[in-house]
Design a protein around this motif. Structure first.
Motif, PDB file in Angstrom:
ATOM      1  N   GLU A 246      43.801  42.476  38.303  1.00 10.92           N
ATOM      2  CA  GLU A 246      43.249  42.557  37.328  1.00 10.92           C
ATOM      3  C   GLU A 246      42.529  41.045  36.853  1.00 10.92           C
ATOM      4  N   ASN A 247      41.498  40.702  37.654  1.00 16.47           N
ATOM      5  CA  ASN A 247      40.708  39.482  37.200  1.00 16.47           C
ATOM      6  C   ASN A 247      39.385  40.011  37.612  1.00 16.47           C
ATOM      7  N   LYS A 248      38.528  38.952  37.500  1.00 15.17           N
ATOM      8  CA  LYS A 248      36.846  39.388  37.519  1.00 15.17           C
ATOM      9  C   LYS A 248      36.328  38.804  38.873  1.00 15.17           C
ATOM     10  N   ILE A 249      36.928  38.917  40.053  1.00 13.89           N
ATOM     11  CA  ILE A 249      36.500  38.261  41.207  1.00 13.89           C
ATOM     12  C   ILE A 249      35.589  39.307  42.181  1.00 13.89           C
ATOM     13  N   LYS A 250      34.163  38.714  42.335  1.00 17.14           N
ATOM     14  CA  LYS A 250      33.389  39.217  42.859  1.00 17.14           C
ATOM     15  C   LYS A 250      33.140  39.096  44.647  1.00 17.14           C
ATOM     16  N   ARG A 251      34.053  38.247  44.874  1.00 15.41           N
ATOM     17  CA  ARG A 251      33.957  37.819  46.353  1.00 15.41           C
ATOM     18  C   ARG A 251      35.097  36.973  46.918  1.00 15.41           C
ATOM     19  N   LEU A 252      35.675  37.011  48.156  1.00 15.42           N
ATOM     20  CA  LEU A 252      36.671  36.536  48.653  1.00 15.42           C
ATOM     21  C   LEU A 252      35.932  35.530  49.857  1.00 15.42           C
ATOM     22  N   PRO A 253      36.430  34.445  49.933  1.00 11.87           N
ATOM     23  CA  PRO A 253      36.026  33.522  51.130  1.00 11.87           C
ATOM     24  C   PRO A 253      36.473  33.905  52.270  1.00 11.87           C
ATOM     25  N   SER A 254      35.797  33.630  53.439  1.00 11.84           N
ATOM     26  CA  SER A 254      36.138  34.244  54.572  1.00 11.84           C
ATOM     27  C   SER A 254      37.528  33.265  55.135  1.00 11.84           C
ATOM     28  N   SER A 255      37.734  31.937  54.407  1.00 13.47           N
ATOM     29  CA  SER A 255      39.183  31.408  54.777  1.00 13.47           C
ATOM     30  C   SER A 255      40.236  32.181  54.436  1.00 13.47           C
ATOM     31  N   VAL A 267      44.537  42.494  45.414  1.00 15.89           N
ATOM     32  CA  VAL A 267      43.125  42.041  44.736  1.00 15.89           C
ATOM     33  C   VAL A 267      42.819  43.257  44.172  1.00 15.89           C
ATOM     34  N   SER A 268      43.635  44.161  43.640  1.00 19.41           N
ATOM     35  CA  SER A 268      43.096  45.466  43.008  1.00 19.41           C
ATOM     36  C   SER A 268      42.629  44.938  41.340  1.00 19.41           C
ATOM     37  N   TYR A 269      41.825  45.913  41.105  1.00 16.11           N
ATOM     38  CA  TYR A 269      41.129  45.593  39.740  1.00 16.11           C
ATOM     39  C   TYR A 269      40.437  44.555  39.563  1.00 16.11           C
ATOM     40  N   ASN A 270      39.332  44.415  40.490  1.00 14.76           N
ATOM     41  CA  ASN A 270      38.412  43.371  40.477  1.00 14.76           C
ATOM     42  C   ASN A 270      36.988  43.686  40.623  1.00 14.76           C
ATOM     43  N   HIS A 271      35.896  42.990  40.819  1.00 19.88           N
ATOM     44  CA  HIS A 271      34.720  43.442  41.165  1.00 19.88           C
ATOM     45  C   HIS A 271      34.257  43.286  42.660  1.00 19.88           C
ATOM     46  N   LEU A 272      34.967  43.609  43.536  1.00 23.37           N
ATOM     47  CA  LEU A 272      34.709  43.053  44.972  1.00 23.37           C
ATOM     48  C   LEU A 272      33.751  44.127  45.409  1.00 23.37           C
ATOM     49  N   LEU A 290      43.666  47.184  47.478  1.00 21.96           N
ATOM     50  CA  LEU A 290      42.006  47.106  47.309  1.00 21.96           C
ATOM     51  C   LEU A 290      41.658  47.978  46.150  1.00 21.96           C
ATOM     52  N   GLN A 291      42.369  48.562  45.632  1.00 17.09           N
ATOM     53  CA  GLN A 291      41.937  49.709  44.771  1.00 17.09           C
ATOM     54  C   GLN A 291      41.349  49.279  43.451  1.00 17.09           C
ATOM     55  N   HIS A 292      40.399  50.086  43.190  1.00 19.23           N
ATOM     56  CA  HIS A 292      39.456  49.690  41.744  1.00 19.23           C
ATOM     57  C   HIS A 292      38.816  48.685  41.749  1.00 19.23           C
ATOM     58  N   ASN A 293      38.147  48.547  43.152  1.00 14.97           N
ATOM     59  CA  ASN A 293      36.864  47.850  43.052  1.00 14.97           C
ATOM     60  C   ASN A 293      35.651  48.391  43.180  1.00 14.97           C
ATOM     61  N   GLU A 294      34.640  47.687  43.722  1.00 18.02           N
ATOM     62  CA  GLU A 294      33.296  48.494  44.083  1.00 18.02           C
ATOM     63  C   GLU A 294      32.832  48.267  45.584  1.00 18.02           C
ATOM     64  N   LEU A 311      48.352  50.866  52.437  1.00  9.10           N
ATOM     65  CA  LEU A 311      46.811  50.608  52.165  1.00  9.10           C
ATOM     66  C   LEU A 311      46.562  51.229  50.980  1.00  9.10           C
ATOM     67  N   GLU A 312      46.089  50.790  49.992  1.00  9.59           N
ATOM     68  CA  GLU A 312      45.709  51.247  48.715  1.00  9.59           C
ATOM     69  C   GLU A 312      44.138  50.750  48.675  1.00  9.59           C
ATOM     70  N   ILE A 313      43.236  51.756  48.864  1.00  7.38           N
ATOM     71  CA  ILE A 313      41.743  51.795  48.583  1.00  7.38           C
ATOM     72  C   ILE A 313      41.321  52.528  47.637  1.00  7.38           C
ATOM     73  N   LYS A 314      41.999  53.267  46.800  1.00  9.07           N
ATOM     74  CA  LYS A 314      41.597  54.254  45.801  1.00  9.07           C
ATOM     75  C   LYS A 314      40.497  53.570  44.736  1.00  9.07           C
ATOM     76  N   TYR A 315      39.539  54.638  44.319  1.00  8.87           N
ATOM     77  CA  TYR A 315      38.711  54.519  43.287  1.00  8.87           C
ATOM     78  C   TYR A 315      37.766  53.058  43.669  1.00  8.87           C
ATOM     79  N   ASN A 316      37.059  53.308  44.684  1.00 10.59           N
ATOM     80  CA  ASN A 316      35.986  52.132  45.115  1.00 10.59           C
ATOM     81  C   ASN A 316      34.594  53.283  45.335  1.00 10.59           C
ATOM     82  N   ARG A 317      33.825  52.763  46.224  1.00 10.47           N
ATOM     83  CA  ARG A 317      32.462  53.754  46.538  1.00 10.47           C
ATOM     84  C   ARG A 317      32.377  53.954  48.038  1.00 10.47           C
ATOM     85  N   LEU A 318      33.428  54.305  48.622  1.00 11.79           N
ATOM     86  CA  LEU A 318      33.414  54.386  49.832  1.00 11.79           C
ATOM     87  C   LEU A 318      33.014  55.849  50.561  1.00 11.79           C
ATOM     88  N   ASN A 319      32.192  55.739  51.352  1.00 10.45           N
ATOM     89  CA  ASN A 319      31.671  57.046  51.652  1.00 10.45           C
ATOM     90  C   ASN A 319      32.169  57.448  53.290  1.00 10.45           C
TER      91      ASN A 319
END
Length: 623
Positions: A246-255, A267-272, A290-294, A311-319
């Motif tokens: 529940e932040n506004k994170i758009k990216r994570l560093p490779s580190s 890192v759920s509920y962000n804008h990744l 990773l749920q509720h991202n983009e 593993l939580e990946i619900k509510y993304n845009r995965l095909n």
């Protein structure tokens, strides 16, 4: 007396330790000339005495003369008192506040060997505070060097003093539920800090000083306004839990991939929109949320996470999902709800031999995941509602001996497989919102069923021979079908508490419904009912009754007044023409009172001999 109370566990808690946080209440007076306050220290076990109850010993209490500080208004929890085992020092905390807002915090250590001296000094400060009607209370006397745990959550602190950097022995610090936007640079001295909780604050980025806390093992930053994570995150090599939910994170560093000790990553509920492939280097991960991202894809490196259990990946845009996901052999919980997935990689579920919970709802599946019955061998819960599944393959659940919950609601099923009766381990079955025209008598084999949902199908009848076998059934929902009657066997469900039959073609309810001794909720609205059986009066546990919108229902049985637990009744849309207008206009409450009065009168007449004594049997049941 100042009182300390234990707060309940909740989102503020930090494990079991934080449940001992104390909240200070206003001081009150008594008749003693030397008034004192006993402050018990959470987490310390008192020594047993000869009495049955245990008491706090002098080494576990601080005695302070609070007198009557009516000018001070204490609010919410401030801290947890801490005692060091070696020095037997105890923490006294001073606060400075205005109204209900804490604006400053001061600390002091109370040494048992100097109890008397400091008691007098504290009493003097408190006395002055009282006499001057001051709203500022400062008990700071010396440095706090032995403190190892400090809990300051649930206040309105916006700025922390630089002096907090002197708490060099601190290993747990909770600052959640405040208004903090940054941390003082002096925090870099806290080299022993292992747990930092800053949930629910106003951070716009992660304070750079946090990256210097190399001993951190748990970092909680949930519900802030953070937009970015710096590459220096890999300085925290000892991290095993990090929550950025529940932040506004758009990216994570490779580190992020250098955090080799990481076990739980949220890192759920962000804008990744993407996850760096380096995540696959975090080989100790057991939970990845990773749920509720983009996200539009999951990196193939996720297959390296062989220790992953959740593993939580619900509510993304995965095909689609990478084929490497099959390598996560120890996965137990898999949730991909709310994406655009139409199929899983071949044999992926078979290779996940420990998978217990499978959630694939709200995707685009046209069939169940391809594979042999082995893929569900240890499954306990399978939820695939809101898809486009048209058929359940024969024997697909043949080996699912541990399957408790199967939810196939809102698909396009027109029939059930011939081995439907082999699903004997099920306790909950949801087949609502499909195209089922019938349910076979094989239903009788599902003897463990507790919840059965068949709503919104095309059923014209229920398998009456199967119903008596469902002795554990508690909930039966059959609304929005084409049922013209309920079979008498409906009364053979001794555990039934909820029966929902709205929006069918029912003209009457069977009198056997009066045998449902545990029924609490009965809904038969939007049907074609012309009468209600008098046996309904036997439902002593009935709390809610819905008969609304039955356009041919003109009367209600007097026995309805015997439903002593009934507190909600809906009869809107029913003409009830045989009841007086002045009664029906008053609504359900007026109707129920009328039925009760009429029934009482009949009983009274029968007792007086002016009417047949057939009604006397009712008297014992009437409340």
């Amino acid at each position: 007396m100042a009182v300390f109370r234990r707060l309940s566990k909740g989102r503020n808690s930090l494990g079991d330790d934080a449940s001992a946080i104390a909240a200070m209440a206003a001081a009150t007076t008594n008749n003693d000339s030397k008034k004192r306050v006993t402050v018990s220290i959470p987490g310390l076990k008192p020594k047993p005495t000869n009495k049955r109850k245990q008491s706090i010993t002098s080494s576990q209490a601080v005695y302070v003369n609070f007198d009557c500080l009516k000018s001070i208004h204490f609010t919410y929890s401030l801290l947890r008192l801490h005692q060091n085992a070696r020095s037997q020092q105890q923490l006294v905390v001073a606060i400075m506040m205005t109204q209900n807002q804490i604006i400053d915090v001061r600390y002091s250590v109370f040494d048992r060997r100097r109890n008397l001296k400091h008691s007098r000094e504290i009493a003097k400060e408190l006395s002055q505070c009282r006499e001057q009607c001051s709203k500022r209370l400062n008990l700071c006397k010396m440095e706090l060097t032995q403190l190892t745990e400090l809990y300051l959550y649930g206040n309105r602190i916006s700025v922390l003093p630089n002096e907090m950097g002197n708490l060099v022995n601190l290993n747990k610090l909770s600052l959640s539920e405040n208004s903090i936007t940054t941390l003082p640079e002096s925090f870099e001295k806290l080299k022993r800090l292992t747990v930092l909780d800053m949930r629910h604050n106003k951070l716009k980025d992660i304070p750079t000083v946090i990256y210097e806390l190399i001993s951190l093992e748990t970092l909680l930053l949930r519900f802030n306004r953070i937009t970015e994570v710096d590459r220096e995150i890999d300085n925290l090599m000892n991290l095993n839990l990090i929550s950025l939910r529940e932040n506004k994170i758009k990216r994570l560093p490779s580190s992020i991939g250098n955090l080799r000790s990481l076990v739980i990553f949220d890192v759920s509920y962000n804008h990744l929109e993407e996850i760096p492939p380096e995540i696959g280097n975090c080989l100790q991960l057991t939970s990845l949320d990773l749920q509720h991202n983009e996200l539009i894809e999951i990196p193939a490196s996720i297959g390296n996470l062989k220790s992953l259990k959740r593993l939580e990946i619900k509510y993304n845009r995965l095909n689609s999902l990478p084929s490497s996901i099959a390598n996560i052999g120890f996965l137990e919980e898999f949730n991909a709800e709310g994406n655009n997935i139409s199929e899983l990689p071949v044999d992926s579920l078979i290779r996940m031999k420990y998978l217990k919970s499978i959630q694939l709802s709200r995707n685009k599946f046209h069939e169940l995941p391809a594979g042999s019955p082995n893929q569900f061998a240890v499954a306990q819960s399978i939820v695939i509602e809101h898809n486009r599944i048209e058929k359940i393959p024969l024997n697909i659940f043949k080996l699912a001996k541990q399957l408790n919950l199967l939810n196939l609601k809102d698909n396009q099923l027109a029939s059930l497989p011939a081995d439907f009766g082999t699903w004997t381990s099920l306790t909950e079955l949801n087949l609502g919102t499909n195209h089922l025209g019938s349910i076979s008598d094989d239903l009788e084999s599902l003897v463990n069923l507790e919840i059965l949902i068949l709503s919104n199908n095309m059923l014209t009848s229920l398998p009456q021979n199967a119903l008596p076998a469902l002795q554990k059934l508690r909930i039966l929902e059959i609304e929005e079908n084409e049922l013209e009657y309920l079979p008498p066997e409906i009364g053979d469900l001794p555990m039934l508490t909820r029966l929902v039959a709205n929006n069918n073609l029912l003209t009457q309810l069977p009198k056997e419904i009066g045998k449902l001794s545990k029924l609490q909720y009965l809904a038969a609205g939007e049907n074609r009912l012309i009468s209600i059986p008098e046996e309904i009066g036997n439902l002593k546990t009935l709390e809610q009754l819905y008969l609304n919108d039955n356009e041919d229902l003109n009367d209600l049985p007097l026995e309805l007044a015997m439903c002593e637990s009934l507190h909600l009744m809906s009869v809107e849309g029913c003409p009830l023409s045989r009841l007086p207008d002045e009664v029906t206009v008053g609504g359900p409450s007026s109707i129920f009172q009328y039925l009760r009065m009429e029934l009482s009168q009949i009983i009274q007449d029968a007792q007086d001999g002016s009417m047949s004594a057939d009604y006397l049997a009712i008297d014992n049941d009437l409340s």
